[in-house]
Write a protein that holds these residues in place. Structure first.
Motif, mmCIF file in Angstrom:
data_model
loop_
_atom_site.group_PDB
_atom_site.id
_atom_site.type_symbol
_atom_site.label_atom_id
_atom_site.label_comp_id
_atom_site.label_asym_id
_atom_site.label_seq_id
_atom_site.Cartn_x
_atom_site.Cartn_y
_atom_site.Cartn_z
ATOM 1 N N PRO A 77 19.055 11.782 -18.266
ATOM 2 C CA PRO A 77 20.492 12.213 -18.786
ATOM 3 C C PRO A 77 20.320 13.761 -18.210
ATOM 4 C CG PRO A 77 19.325 11.703 -20.101
ATOM 5 C CD PRO A 77 17.778 11.503 -19.580
ATOM 6 N N LEU A 78 21.821 14.146 -17.649
ATOM 7 C CA LEU A 78 21.882 15.478 -17.138
ATOM 8 C C LEU A 78 21.794 16.230 -17.749
ATOM 9 C CD1 LEU A 78 22.547 17.148 -14.154
ATOM 10 C CD2 LEU A 78 24.784 15.700 -14.488
ATOM 11 N N THR A 79 21.360 17.508 -17.735
ATOM 12 C CA THR A 79 21.477 18.569 -18.661
ATOM 13 C C THR A 79 22.688 19.953 -17.549
ATOM 14 O OG1 THR A 79 19.307 19.324 -18.248
ATOM 15 C CG2 THR A 79 20.679 21.637 -18.404
ATOM 16 N N THR A 80 24.172 19.835 -18.462
ATOM 17 C CA THR A 80 24.787 20.273 -17.444
ATOM 18 C C THR A 80 25.430 21.446 -18.718
ATOM 19 O OG1 THR A 80 27.021 19.194 -16.769
ATOM 20 C CG2 THR A 80 26.313 18.534 -18.958
ATOM 21 N N VAL A 81 26.399 22.287 -17.652
ATOM 22 C CA VAL A 81 27.611 23.471 -19.031
ATOM 23 C C VAL A 81 28.151 21.925 -19.580
ATOM 24 C CG1 VAL A 81 28.433 25.611 -18.278
ATOM 25 C CG2 VAL A 81 27.262 25.081 -16.694
ATOM 26 N N HIS A 82 28.395 22.157 -20.566
ATOM 27 C CA HIS A 82 29.406 21.869 -21.398
ATOM 28 C C HIS A 82 30.241 22.591 -21.863
ATOM 29 C CE1 HIS A 82 31.384 19.577 -24.867
ATOM 30 N NE2 HIS A 82 31.520 20.533 -25.483
ATOM 31 N N ARG A 83 32.001 22.294 -21.243
ATOM 32 C CA ARG A 83 33.317 23.218 -21.298
ATOM 33 C C ARG A 83 33.972 21.657 -21.866
ATOM 34 N NH1 ARG A 83 36.447 25.290 -16.556
ATOM 35 N NH2 ARG A 83 36.749 23.291 -16.064
#
Length: 339
Positions: free
Chosen positions: A291-297
């Motif tokens: 699962p990808l670590t990512t910036v949530h917007r």
């Protein structure tokens, strides 16, 4: 024989007769153009239900002096990122009895102008432009014809509202996190150079490195195009260059998906060999392996806010909605630098 909405003979006059009121009273109740005694409202609603009458939307629009339609210009209508925004816009507008007309500009000014002309010919009450690529002065001229809401742009005007979504803080947040995990050789897969949000993400990356006194090595920057294929190609170029790095920050999740595949095909594991961070937090990012670590917007919230803002402008109100801030969704695609 019972008449119903399936029979075109059902008219507003028949509803008025059934309710014991005048046709003009029925019209005022349907259009909400004047206050009517509650007893008459109940009688009209009962008549509508009994006869299964469906109001003519065209006639109602004429009575209100509105088309009850909003144009929405999107750049890439099949993008999984923008798809969330479109769904939120449509849902919010529909709840207020507006219809959304979607058109795609393909990141080309000529195409976007054609889209705008088409929407104006349909007499839309307002236009939402999602990351428009038209010049500022052209957008200001357009706002004199119809209210505008812009996302990802900041333009000042009487009938323009900018829902500015600055990607710089989110990009800095992602890069800061990688630095906090001990990474100092952090590669960056950039987005298209002509996209304002792509440049903001590059700026955030550079700002985080500078804040930690880490020199910016342009050999660790590869140009992508916000697609899986572009991320795959850019990652391959970085690997072929021979430059060493322990982490990659991709300018969007789709680029990160392509980068992960390129790393896998070179026998490198995420995150054991290379930590990987994306931007946007697409629904699929929670289900990648890893699962990808990512910036949530929340682009859904941006879409909903844009819909509310355009309705405010149409009604002569000042929009107060603000774009949501960015947070970091930490998952299994990142880890501290190995000792």
């Amino acid at each position: 024989m019972k008449l119903s909405a399936r029979d075109p003979a059902i008219t507003l006059e028949m509803v008025a007769k059934e309710a014991g009121v005048s046709p003009s009273t029925v019209s005022r109740i349907l259009n909400g153009t004047a206050r009517v005694r509650e007893s008459k409202v109940r009688a009209v609603k009962a008549a509508i239900a009994k006869l299964e009458f469906v109001p003519n939307p065209v006639a109602r629009s004429l009575a209100r002096g509105k088309s009850m339609s909003i144009g929405v210009v999107i750049q890439n209508i099949d993008s999984p990122f923008y798809g969330q925004a479109l769904g939120a816009i449509e849902k919010r507008l529909f709840s207020a009895r507006y219809s959304a007309l979607f058109v795609s500009g393909h990141w080309r000014q000529a195409d976007e102008r054609i889209c705008v002309a088409h929407l104006l010919s349909r007499r839309v009450d307002g236009i939402i432009l999602v990351t428009s690529c038209l010049p500022d002065d052209e957008l200001l001229d357009l706002s004199r014809k119809v209210p505008l809401v812009l996302t990802g742009r900041r333009i000042m005007g009487d009938r323009v509202y900018s829902l500015d979504v600055d990607s710089t803080p989110g990009a800095r947040l992602a890069t800061d996190y990688l630095i906090g995990q001990g990474h100092r050789r952090i590669a960056f897969l950039a987005g298209p150079a002509d996209r304002p949000d792509a440049m903001q993400r590059f700026d955030g990356y550079k700002a985080a490195l500078a804040a930690h006194s880490i020199p910016i090595d342009m050999r660790l920057v590869a140009l992508g195009d916000y697609t899986e294929e572009g991320g795959h190609v850019a990652m391959g170029e970085l690997l072929d260059s021979g430059s060493s790095f322990t982490a990659v920050f991709a300018a969007n999740d789709q680029s990160a998906y392509g980068a992960a595949l390129a790393l896998h095909r070179r026998g490198l594991s995420v995150p054991q060999d290379v930590s990987l961070v994306g931007y946007d937090d697409l629904p699929a990012s929670s289900f990648r392996v890893p699962p990808l670590t990512t910036v949530h917007r929340s682009i859904g919230e941006v879409g909903k806010g844009a819909a509310e803002a355009i309705m405010d402008l149409i009604e002569g109100r000042t929009p107060l909605v603000k774009a949501p801030g960015a947070t970091l969704a930490i998952r299994e695609s990142t880890c501290p630098v190995p000792a």
